[in-house]
Design an enzyme around this catalytic site. Structure first.
Site, PDB file in Angstrom:
ATOM      1  N   LYS A   1      14.869   8.406  17.426  1.00  0.00           N
ATOM      2  CA  LYS A   1      15.441   8.651  16.096  1.00  0.00           C
ATOM      3  C   LYS A   1      14.731   9.823  15.438  1.00  0.00           C
ATOM      4  O   LYS A   1      15.359  10.717  14.864  1.00  0.00           O
ATOM      5  CB  LYS A   1      15.323   7.387  15.228  1.00  0.00           C
ATOM      6  CG  LYS A   1      16.328   6.314  15.604  1.00  0.00           C
ATOM      7  CD  LYS A   1      16.028   4.960  14.995  1.00  0.00           C
ATOM      8  CE  LYS A   1      17.001   3.912  15.534  1.00  0.00           C
ATOM      9  NZ  LYS A   1      16.682   2.541  15.159  1.00  0.00           N
TER      10      LYS A   1
ATOM     11  N   GLN B   1      12.825  -0.772  11.318  1.00  0.00           N
ATOM     12  CA  GLN B   1      13.209  -1.156  12.679  1.00  0.00           C
ATOM     13  C   GLN B   1      13.088  -2.671  12.871  1.00  0.00           C
ATOM     14  O   GLN B   1      12.047  -3.260  12.564  1.00  0.00           O
ATOM     15  CB  GLN B   1      12.298  -0.412  13.685  1.00  0.00           C
ATOM     16  CG  GLN B   1      12.653  -0.632  15.122  1.00  0.00           C
ATOM     17  CD  GLN B   1      14.007  -0.036  15.523  1.00  0.00           C
ATOM     18  OE1 GLN B   1      14.333   1.088  15.151  1.00  0.00           O
ATOM     19  NE2 GLN B   1      14.800  -0.788  16.254  1.00  0.00           N
TER      20      GLN B   1
ATOM     21  N   ASP C   1      21.144   1.716   7.471  1.00  0.00           N
ATOM     22  CA  ASP C   1      21.557   0.727   8.470  1.00  0.00           C
ATOM     23  C   ASP C   1      22.739  -0.110   7.956  1.00  0.00           C
ATOM     24  O   ASP C   1      23.387  -0.805   8.733  1.00  0.00           O
ATOM     25  CB  ASP C   1      20.391  -0.237   8.775  1.00  0.00           C
ATOM     26  CG  ASP C   1      19.780   0.027  10.149  1.00  0.00           C
ATOM     27  OD1 ASP C   1      20.439   0.699  10.966  1.00  0.00           O
ATOM     28  OD2 ASP C   1      18.652  -0.441  10.382  1.00  0.00           O
TER      29      ASP C   1
END
Ligand code: NAD
Length: 300
Positions: A54, A98, A121
């Site tokens: 990422k 994460q 997200d």
């Protein structure tokens, strides 16, 4: 193989190019560089690989990447405090924590502490509600990537029968909402579904998001259907040598590709689209925060 292979890797590259062009425009016309903060707690090897990828792709798209690596025993209060700091940082337009988090941390509490406008997200309860009621939201990256591939392949999806296998909050449920938003007739199947094979046989579009290697065989697929395989499963590959492994999806690629009209491979299908959509969401969040027109084709 008779199915068209939907090349997620190539499509993701075009999305990343589009993102990079918008980033250049934001810098040149508005003096703004979009920034993505990624927070990793602990040493989970798969998460470390994801976070590294990422960060790399964020840089390559011309954006700022802020990485925060915290030890496994980080108290929940410290993580919440970091999220609050990132919420208040004007250089940060997207925040991703994460998952999975260590067991002593309440993941929902952490996610719901992220500023919904920076929730790239799309897991914050507000964004879940906005998506569920058909309003503008931050859309979870994996289902967004699946929808982009479906739209690219089909054009309109209106009226098609879609079966989503899996009802997780991060893939199955938001995928179903997005397909409803496209006017598909949507069935969500799961571990308690009584006749999964018959359910899947009805589908013009099959989304498999289960996490069981090659569980969907070709004889479950309606001829000509489009199969989007979200699963990523590592299985032994003795043919490559002792102790070697390979990645497979939730669908048996060979037999499904004999019947389907189109299918995504694993690897090289949904996976690359997920990170591309994370970058896209960061640009979208940046534009919304600045009141700048959103780029076309990077969200729904
Ligand atoms: P999850 O474990 O949270 O959910 C799995 C779902 O599958 C559950 O809703 C369960 O009801 C259903 N299920 C389990 N066994 C079943 C069965 N026998 N028949 C029908 N349904 C069954 O998983 P998740 O987070 O949604 O991820 C699913 C898969 O997608 C995993 O392989 C994961 O690694 C992969 N994934 C890939 C990406 C990507 O970027 N490509 C992103 C997220 C998840």
């Amino acid at each position: 193989m008779t199915a068209t292979r939907i090349d997620g890797k190539a499509f993701a590259a075009t999305i990343r190019d589009r993102v990079a062009q918008h980033v250049t425009r934001l810098k040149e016309d508005h003096g703004i560089t979009p920034g993505l903060a990624v927070v990793l707690v602990g040493e989970d090897p798969a998460s470390q690989v994801y976070v590294r990828n990422k960060g790399k792709q964020t840089h390559e798209a011309g954006m700022q990447s802020f990485e925060h690596r915290l030890p496994d025993d980080t108290p929940e209060a410290d993580l919440l405090a970091l999220v609050e700091t990132l919420n208040g940082d004007p250089a940060v337009h997207g925040i991703l924590v994460q998952l999975p988090l260590p067991g002593h941390i309440d993941a929902e509490k952490v996610i719901n502490t992220i500023d919904p406008a920076k929730d790239v997200d799309g897991f914050h309860i507000l964004n879940v509600g906005l998506l569920g009621t058909g309003q503008k939201s931050m859309v979870p990256c994996t289902p967004l990537g699946c929808l982009m591939m479906l739209r690219e392949h089909h054009g309109t999806l209106s009226g098609l029968e879609a079966v989503v296998i899996g009802r997780s909050n991060i893939v199955g449920k938001p995928m179903a909402q997005l397909l409803l938003g496209e006017s598909c007739t949507v069935t969500v199947a799961h571990s308690r579904t009584r006749d999964l094979a018959e359910t899947v046989r009805r589908a013009d579009i099959v989304i498999a998001a289960v996490g069981r290697p090659e569980m969907v065989p070709g004889d479950w697929i309606k001829p000509g259907a489009t199969v989007i395989d979200v699963g990523i499963n590592r299985v032994p590959a003795p043919e490559k040598g002792e102790g070697k492994t390979r990645l497979v999806g939730d669908c048996d690629f060979e037999s499904c590709a004999e019947v389907a009209g189109a299918i995504t491979p694993v690897p090289g299908g949904v996976g690359p689209m997920t990170i591309a959509c994370l970058l896209a969401n960061t640009v979208t969040a940046c534009c919304r925060a600045q009141g700048i027109a959103e780029p076309e084709g990077l969200t729904v």
